[in-house]
Scaffold this motif. Structure first.
Motif, PDB file in Angstrom:
ATOM      1  N   MET A   1       0.761  -1.248   0.138  1.00 39.26           N
ATOM      2  CA  MET A   1      -0.126   0.143  -0.028  1.00 39.26           C
ATOM      3  C   MET A   1       0.942   1.188   0.077  1.00 39.26           C
ATOM      4  O   MET A   1       1.922   1.350   0.601  1.00 39.26           O
ATOM      5  CB  MET A   1      -0.866  -0.131   1.417  1.00 39.26           C
ATOM      6  N   SER A   2       0.650   2.286  -0.983  1.00 37.51           N
ATOM      7  CA  SER A   2       1.352   3.458  -1.085  1.00 37.51           C
ATOM      8  C   SER A   2       1.436   4.138   0.503  1.00 37.51           C
ATOM      9  O   SER A   2       0.212   4.138   1.007  1.00 37.51           O
ATOM     10  CB  SER A   2       0.933   4.352  -2.038  1.00 37.51           C
ATOM     11  N   PRO A   3       2.496   4.907   0.603  1.00 36.63           N
ATOM     12  CA  PRO A   3       2.441   5.883   1.975  1.00 36.63           C
ATOM     13  C   PRO A   3       1.271   6.581   1.950  1.00 36.63           C
ATOM     14  O   PRO A   3       0.652   7.108   1.143  1.00 36.63           O
ATOM     15  CB  PRO A   3       3.747   6.545   1.880  1.00 36.63           C
ATOM     16  N   VAL A   4       0.643   7.274   3.158  1.00 38.68           N
ATOM     17  CA  VAL A   4      -0.512   7.885   3.325  1.00 38.68           C
ATOM     18  C   VAL A   4       0.197   9.455   3.298  1.00 38.68           C
ATOM     19  O   VAL A   4       1.138   9.800   3.784  1.00 38.68           O
ATOM     20  CB  VAL A   4      -0.879   7.619   4.847  1.00 38.68           C
ATOM     21  N   ARG A  29     -13.948  14.207  10.622  1.00 38.62           N
ATOM     22  CA  ARG A  29     -12.596  14.307  10.015  1.00 38.62           C
ATOM     23  C   ARG A  29     -11.850  12.835   9.854  1.00 38.62           C
ATOM     24  O   ARG A  29     -11.162  12.674   8.925  1.00 38.62           O
ATOM     25  CB  ARG A  29     -11.843  15.208  10.857  1.00 38.62           C
ATOM     26  N   VAL A  30     -12.071  12.226  10.883  1.00 39.54           N
ATOM     27  CA  VAL A  30     -11.813  10.827  10.785  1.00 39.54           C
ATOM     28  C   VAL A  30     -12.339  10.007   9.550  1.00 39.54           C
ATOM     29  O   VAL A  30     -11.377   9.439   8.926  1.00 39.54           O
ATOM     30  CB  VAL A  30     -12.116  10.059  12.266  1.00 39.54           C
ATOM     31  N   LEU A  31     -13.510  10.125   9.373  1.00 40.75           N
ATOM     32  CA  LEU A  31     -14.095   9.498   8.291  1.00 40.75           C
ATOM     33  C   LEU A  31     -13.470  10.046   7.105  1.00 40.75           C
ATOM     34  O   LEU A  31     -13.300   8.963   6.247  1.00 40.75           O
ATOM     35  CB  LEU A  31     -15.516   9.427   8.160  1.00 40.75           C
ATOM     36  N   GLU A  32     -13.215  11.080   6.861  1.00 39.92           N
ATOM     37  CA  GLU A  32     -12.886  11.889   5.588  1.00 39.92           C
ATOM     38  C   GLU A  32     -11.385  11.704   5.425  1.00 39.92           C
ATOM     39  O   GLU A  32     -10.873  11.780   4.281  1.00 39.92           O
ATOM     40  CB  GLU A  32     -13.165  13.296   5.837  1.00 39.92           C
ATOM     41  N   ALA A  33     -10.772  11.246   6.350  1.00 41.29           N
ATOM     42  CA  ALA A  33      -9.207  10.869   6.327  1.00 41.29           C
ATOM     43  C   ALA A  33      -8.859   9.510   5.095  1.00 41.29           C
ATOM     44  O   ALA A  33      -7.972   9.622   4.528  1.00 41.29           O
ATOM     45  CB  ALA A  33      -8.594  10.613   7.635  1.00 41.29           C
ATOM     46  N   PHE A  34      -9.985   8.720   5.285  1.00 41.46           N
ATOM     47  CA  PHE A  34      -9.885   7.649   4.501  1.00 41.46           C
ATOM     48  C   PHE A  34      -9.892   7.887   3.164  1.00 41.46           C
ATOM     49  O   PHE A  34     -11.172   8.881   2.635  1.00 41.46           O
ATOM     50  CB  PHE A  34     -10.711   6.533   4.845  1.00 41.46           C
ATOM     51  N   SER A  35      -9.163   7.516   1.899  1.00 40.01           N
ATOM     52  CA  SER A  35      -9.373   7.916   0.612  1.00 40.01           C
ATOM     53  C   SER A  35      -8.948   6.435  -0.411  1.00 40.01           C
ATOM     54  O   SER A  35      -8.580   5.671   0.249  1.00 40.01           O
ATOM     55  CB  SER A  35      -8.576   9.030   0.268  1.00 40.01           C
ATOM     56  N   SER A  36      -9.033   6.734  -1.420  1.00 41.26           N
ATOM     57  CA  SER A  36      -8.539   5.716  -2.440  1.00 41.26           C
ATOM     58  C   SER A  36      -7.020   5.194  -2.211  1.00 41.26           C
ATOM     59  O   SER A  36      -6.676   4.105  -2.470  1.00 41.26           O
ATOM     60  CB  SER A  36      -8.965   6.026  -3.792  1.00 41.26           C
ATOM     61  N   GLU A  40      -6.798   1.754   4.137  1.00 39.91           N
ATOM     62  CA  GLU A  40      -6.558   1.163   5.513  1.00 39.91           C
ATOM     63  C   GLU A  40      -5.561   2.068   6.028  1.00 39.91           C
ATOM     64  O   GLU A  40      -4.384   2.261   5.468  1.00 39.91           O
ATOM     65  CB  GLU A  40      -6.118  -0.339   5.251  1.00 39.91           C
ATOM     66  N   MET A  41      -5.678   2.354   7.279  1.00 42.71           N
ATOM     67  CA  MET A  41      -4.495   3.069   8.217  1.00 42.71           C
ATOM     68  C   MET A  41      -4.638   2.679   9.462  1.00 42.71           C
ATOM     69  O   MET A  41      -5.415   2.209   9.967  1.00 42.71           O
ATOM     70  CB  MET A  41      -4.832   4.606   8.051  1.00 42.71           C
ATOM     71  N   SER A  76      -3.954  -7.124  12.628  1.00 44.78           N
ATOM     72  CA  SER A  76      -3.223  -5.985  12.517  1.00 44.78           C
ATOM     73  C   SER A  76      -3.518  -4.882  13.262  1.00 44.78           C
ATOM     74  O   SER A  76      -4.465  -4.842  14.079  1.00 44.78           O
ATOM     75  CB  SER A  76      -3.255  -5.637  10.903  1.00 44.78           C
ATOM     76  N   THR A  77      -3.123  -3.525  13.109  1.00 42.93           N
ATOM     77  CA  THR A  77      -2.956  -2.614  13.651  1.00 42.93           C
ATOM     78  C   THR A  77      -3.750  -1.288  13.056  1.00 42.93           C
ATOM     79  O   THR A  77      -3.882  -0.206  13.372  1.00 42.93           O
ATOM     80  CB  THR A  77      -1.884  -1.701  14.339  1.00 42.93           C
ATOM     81  N   ARG A  78      -4.360  -2.030  11.939  1.00 46.07           N
ATOM     82  CA  ARG A  78      -5.013  -1.130  10.925  1.00 46.07           C
ATOM     83  C   ARG A  78      -6.635  -0.805  10.889  1.00 46.07           C
ATOM     84  O   ARG A  78      -7.243  -1.765  11.432  1.00 46.07           O
ATOM     85  CB  ARG A  78      -4.382  -1.404   9.553  1.00 46.07           C
ATOM     86  N   PHE A  79      -7.072   0.107  10.379  1.00 44.52           N
ATOM     87  CA  PHE A  79      -8.574   0.277  10.337  1.00 44.52           C
ATOM     88  C   PHE A  79      -8.788   0.505   8.903  1.00 44.52           C
ATOM     89  O   PHE A  79      -8.113   1.075   8.193  1.00 44.52           O
ATOM     90  CB  PHE A  79      -8.965   1.287  11.278  1.00 44.52           C
ATOM     91  N   ARG A  80     -10.235   0.512   8.800  1.00 50.46           N
ATOM     92  CA  ARG A  80     -10.778   0.857   7.306  1.00 50.46           C
ATOM     93  C   ARG A  80     -12.502   0.981   7.624  1.00 50.46           C
ATOM     94  O   ARG A  80     -12.850   0.831   8.580  1.00 50.46           O
ATOM     95  CB  ARG A  80     -10.779  -0.476   6.483  1.00 50.46           C
TER      96      ARG A  80
END
Length: 279
Positions: A1-4, A29-36, A40-41, A76-80
């Motif tokens: 996955m490419s860097p955020v 803002r948290v919801l808007e942080a996710f993008s194409s 996963e972050m 993992s420690t990631r979320f989506r």
């Protein structure tokens, strides 16, 4: 996955606090942080992209996880984001489109019967009023407005939808808690409700006194989709003193059934899916 890549975010202005809910703004803002590019972050990546501190991000993400809008990636420690976020937008779009379709048809119905008419769909265990057209300037009883939700089993229009649902959807709807309980109106027990629904299925409509508003009589007709199940229902309401059940049926049943068929045909023509939601 490419860097955020952190998104450019406008700092929250403390001066705007009196006119807004800051915690809600931070959650968005948290919801808007996710993008194409960042589907996963980790918490730190979310904090950076949203422009929030670590503690706030932790609380916001946990709240959104508990509410079902964000999910943890297993092992993992990631979320989506979850599909529930998509439902917010899709439901709004579907209801907006459906309201635009229904409005002229309800106006036509009101012109024919000269009585107020409504259209509602099922959302969870509630009926959601999508459109409502008055007859002139007359207001009848409770001021039910567009967007009003009422527990389906206590309403005529709700029972009419429930009567024409597949068994699995009916059970999910009845298991859902009402969004806005109505303590003054007692919901029927399951045996009584089942008998009511069986009678509605047999007749193809419901007519009788309102269980919510005194001195009102309602006639409700299901809108049946191509799969044979209800996608909603329409109702006409009159003062009880002005009409008997038979009078109301004689005047309004045939026009209502015609409008119900028109709503179903138009919704099918635009390729809309069944919008009854029992999630």
């Amino acid at each position: 996955m490419s860097p955020v890549t952190p998104q450019a975010t406008k700092p929250l202005d403390p001066k705007e606090g009196k006119n807004s809910v800051q915690s809600l703004a931070k959650g968005l803002r948290v919801l808007e942080a996710f993008s194409s590019g960042a589907e996963e972050m980790t918490l730190s990546e979310i904090a950076s992209a949203a422009g929030l501190d670590a503690g706030t991000t932790f609380r916001m993400v946990n709240t959104l996880v508990n509410a079902g809008y964000v999910v943890r990636i297993p092992d993992s420690t990631r979320f989506r984001l979850s599909l529930k976020v998509l439902d917010l937008g899709f439901n709004a779009i579907a209801h907006t489109d459906l309201r635009a379709l229904v409005r002229p048809l309800l106006h036509s119905l009101v012109d024919q019967v000269n009585e107020a008419a409504s259209f509602a769909v099922l959302e969870g265990g509630d009926v959601l009023y999508i459109e409502r057209v008055r007859a002139g300037f007359t207001r009848l009883g409770a001021d039910i407005r567009i967007g009003t939700t009422i527990y389906a089993p206590i309403t005529s229009i709700g029972r009419t939808i429930l009567a024409f649902l597949p068994e699995n959807q009916l059970e999910r709807a009845l298991a859902a808690a009402p969004r806005h309980p109505t303590p003054a109106v007692q919901a029927p027990d399951r045996a009584t409700l089942d008998a009511m629904l069986a009678a509605i299925r047999k007749d193809g409509y419901l007519v009788g006194e309102s269980s919510i508003t005194k001195d009102l009589r309602l006639l409700a007709v299901p809108v049946i989709g191509t799969d044979g199940w209800a996608i909603g229902a329409i109702s006409v309401v009159v003062p009880s003193i002005h009409s008997t059940d038979e009078d109301l049926k004689a005047r309004a049943l045939a026009p209502m059934q015609q409008v119900a068929r028109q709503i179903a045909r138009v919704q099918e023509a635009i390729g809309g899916a069944n919008i009854v939601s029992t999630n």
